[in-house]
Scaffold this active site. Structure first.
Site, PDB file in Angstrom:
ATOM      1  N   ASP A  12       0.885  -1.178   0.000  1.00 34.90           N
ATOM      2  CA  ASP A  12       0.000   0.000   0.000  1.00 34.90           C
ATOM      3  C   ASP A  12       0.919   1.223   0.000  1.00 34.90           C
ATOM      4  OD1 ASP A  12      -2.432   1.556   0.353  1.00 34.90           O
ATOM      5  OD2 ASP A  12      -1.883   1.817   2.439  1.00 34.90           O
ATOM      6  N   SER A  13       0.313   2.398  -0.090  1.00 39.73           N
ATOM      7  CA  SER A  13       1.112   3.621  -0.025  1.00 39.73           C
ATOM      8  C   SER A  13       1.628   3.873   1.400  1.00 39.73           C
ATOM      9  CB  SER A  13       0.257   4.811  -0.455  1.00 39.73           C
ATOM     10  OG  SER A  13      -0.883   4.902   0.383  1.00 39.73           O
ATOM     11  N   TYR A  44      -1.136   8.040  -2.648  1.00 41.49           N
ATOM     12  CA  TYR A  44      -1.268   7.559  -4.028  1.00 41.49           C
ATOM     13  C   TYR A  44      -2.492   8.192  -4.697  1.00 41.49           C
ATOM     14  CZ  TYR A  44       2.031   3.553  -4.081  1.00 41.49           C
ATOM     15  OH  TYR A  44       3.134   2.744  -4.103  1.00 41.49           O
ATOM     16  N   GLY A  45      -3.490   8.489  -3.876  1.00 42.84           N
ATOM     17  CA  GLY A  45      -4.786   8.922  -4.404  1.00 42.84           C
ATOM     18  C   GLY A  45      -4.741  10.158  -5.281  1.00 42.84           C
ATOM     19  N   CYS A  75      -4.405  -1.771  -1.693  1.00 40.68           N
ATOM     20  CA  CYS A  75      -4.641  -0.339  -1.889  1.00 40.68           C
ATOM     21  C   CYS A  75      -5.627  -0.205  -3.045  1.00 40.68           C
ATOM     22  CB  CYS A  75      -3.308   0.318  -2.253  1.00 40.68           C
ATOM     23  SG  CYS A  75      -3.448   2.013  -2.800  1.00 40.68           S
ATOM     24  N   ASN A  76      -6.711   0.497  -2.821  1.00 35.51           N
ATOM     25  CA  ASN A  76      -7.706   0.663  -3.885  1.00 35.51           C
ATOM     26  C   ASN A  76      -7.157   1.492  -5.039  1.00 35.51           C
ATOM     27  OD1 ASN A  76     -10.773  -0.149  -2.983  1.00 35.51           O
ATOM     28  ND2 ASN A  76      -9.452   0.252  -1.242  1.00 35.51           N
ATOM     29  N   GLU A 156      -3.091   8.918   7.993  1.00 35.56           N
ATOM     30  CA  GLU A 156      -1.648   8.635   8.012  1.00 35.56           C
ATOM     31  C   GLU A 156      -0.946   9.480   9.078  1.00 35.56           C
ATOM     32  OE1 GLU A 156       1.240   6.154   6.467  1.00 35.56           O
ATOM     33  OE2 GLU A 156      -0.777   6.237   5.654  1.00 35.56           O
ATOM     34  N   CYS A 188     -11.075   2.670   0.311  1.00 32.36           N
ATOM     35  CA  CYS A 188      -9.668   2.999   0.569  1.00 32.36           C
ATOM     36  C   CYS A 188      -9.290   2.207   1.806  1.00 32.36           C
ATOM     37  CB  CYS A 188      -9.501   4.497   0.814  1.00 32.36           C
ATOM     38  SG  CYS A 188      -7.841   4.949   1.401  1.00 32.36           S
ATOM     39  N   THR A 189      -8.152   1.529   1.731  1.00 31.65           N
ATOM     40  CA  THR A 189      -7.796   0.621   2.834  1.00 31.65           C
ATOM     41  C   THR A 189      -7.384   1.377   4.100  1.00 31.65           C
ATOM     42  OG1 THR A 189      -5.610   0.419   1.838  1.00 31.65           O
ATOM     43  CG2 THR A 189      -7.214  -1.324   1.357  1.00 31.65           C
ATOM     44  N   HIS A 190      -7.252   2.696   4.008  1.00 33.21           N
ATOM     45  CA  HIS A 190      -7.005   3.475   5.233  1.00 33.21           C
ATOM     46  C   HIS A 190      -8.285   3.623   6.065  1.00 33.21           C
ATOM     47  CE1 HIS A 190      -3.242   4.718   3.325  1.00 33.21           C
ATOM     48  NE2 HIS A 190      -2.874   5.345   4.437  1.00 33.21           N
TER      49      HIS A 190
HETATM   50  N1  DGL Z   1      -4.917   3.089   1.068  1.00 36.55           N
HETATM   51  C1  DGL Z   1      -4.941   3.525  -0.278  1.00 36.55           C
HETATM   52  C2  DGL Z   1      -6.198   3.195  -1.004  1.00 36.55           C
HETATM   53  O1  DGL Z   1      -6.806   2.193  -0.674  1.00 36.55           O
HETATM   54  C3  DGL Z   1      -4.210   4.761  -0.670  1.00 36.55           C
HETATM   55  C4  DGL Z   1      -4.510   6.048  -0.029  1.00 36.55           C
HETATM   56  C5  DGL Z   1      -3.558   7.080  -0.592  1.00 36.55           C
HETATM   57  O2  DGL Z   1      -2.348   6.859  -0.531  1.00 36.55           O
HETATM   58  O3  DGL Z   1      -4.050   8.086  -1.136  1.00 36.55           O
HETATM   59  O4  DGL Z   1      -6.601   3.862  -1.919  1.00 36.55           O
END
Ligand code: DGL
Length: 269
Positions: A12-13, A44-45, A75-76, A156, A188-190
């Protein structure tokens, strides 16, 4: 031929993928795992598809060097931007899984004919990947999506279960584009880290679909189907980051409740 004793690579990011990694290790405690948090390129988004693809390939090179039997894109945003490319790149060297397909399968079974919501990064929402996959199901499911770009960086930085996060979450979820939904996909996995705050906004009227357990179950099912479960493993965990951050180390300890060691692996080398 894949080796059942080989590790599972998860990336993931940042810390978000750990929501999935910890669901995987709970369900499959004997599996050895290697986690990569691309903290140098977080979030990453907001990145372009091409940038995310190039990070994903570099991370996969490391995970393939470590002979992972399965690579889970936890990570989505990366699943939306790079899954097909990574799958073609990795070929038969490892199985590649994403965090979107298992959720789409869940929705297919539980929400035909209903209206559901999706929140995620700009990359995930603007890629329309959920919309396309849900439309292809042909189950008359209506999807209402909203990009919520402040949430991943906020989490984060450790802002969850906090008055600041509560206000930001409320401002996003009150948006009229999410009116009348019966379930909300945390795209989003966060976001599982703010699930209690999201649930309290909806007060039990909307089911919150947290992908981590759904994905862990689908990963377990795949390993079983292919006789690739590691029955003699030690549940060994390795963590890599592309840039060391204190908040990442703290969060990793919170997730796995033990003394963990982060290894620094800059992606450009
Ligand atoms: N956890 C990530 C996702 O599922 C990335 C969030 C990010 O880095 O913007 O999209």
């Amino acid at each position: 031929m894949l080796n059942s004793a080989a590790p599972i690579g998860i990336f993931d990011s940042g810390i978000g993928g750990m929501t999935v990694a910890s669901a995987v290790t709970k369900l499959l405690p004997l599996e050895n795992t290697i986690y990569f948090g691309d903290t140098a390129h977080l979030p990453y988004g907001d990145k372009s598809t091409a940038a995310i693809q190039s990070y994903a390939i570099k991370i996969c090179n490391l995970l393939l060097q470590k002979e992972c039997k399965l690579i889970l894109i936890a990570c989505n945003s990366a699943s939306a931007a790079a899954f097909e490319l990574v799958k073609a790149y990795v070929g038969s060297k490892a199985q590649v899984m994403n965090v979107i397909d298992p959720v789409v399968d869940y929705v297919k079974e539980h929400y035909p004919g209903k209206t559901i919501g999706l929140i995620g990064t700009k990359q995930t929402v603007m890629s329309n990947v959920y919309k396309k996959k849900i439309m292809d199901l042909d189950r008359h499911i209506k999807l209402k999506s909203l990009a919520t770009p402040l949430l991943a960086p906020m989490i984060e930085e450790g802002f969850f279960d906090h008055s600041i996060s509560e206000k930001i979450i409320e401002a996003y979820l009150a948006d009229s584009s999410l009116d009348d939904i019966e379930a909300l996909i945390l795209g989003c996995t966060h976001y599982p880290l703010i699930k209690p705050e999201i649930a309290s906004f909806y007060q039990g009227k909307v089911e919150i679909l947290d992908s981590s357990e759904i994905v862990a179950k689908s990963l377990k099912a795949w390993l079983e189907q292919h006789y690739l479960q590691n029955e003699k493993g030690m549940g060994h965990r390795q963590f890599y980051v592309s840039d060391y951050t204190r908040s990442f180390e703290e969060s990793t300890k919170t997730f796995f409740g033990e003394q963990i060691q982060l290894e620094h692996y800059p992606l450009w080398e």
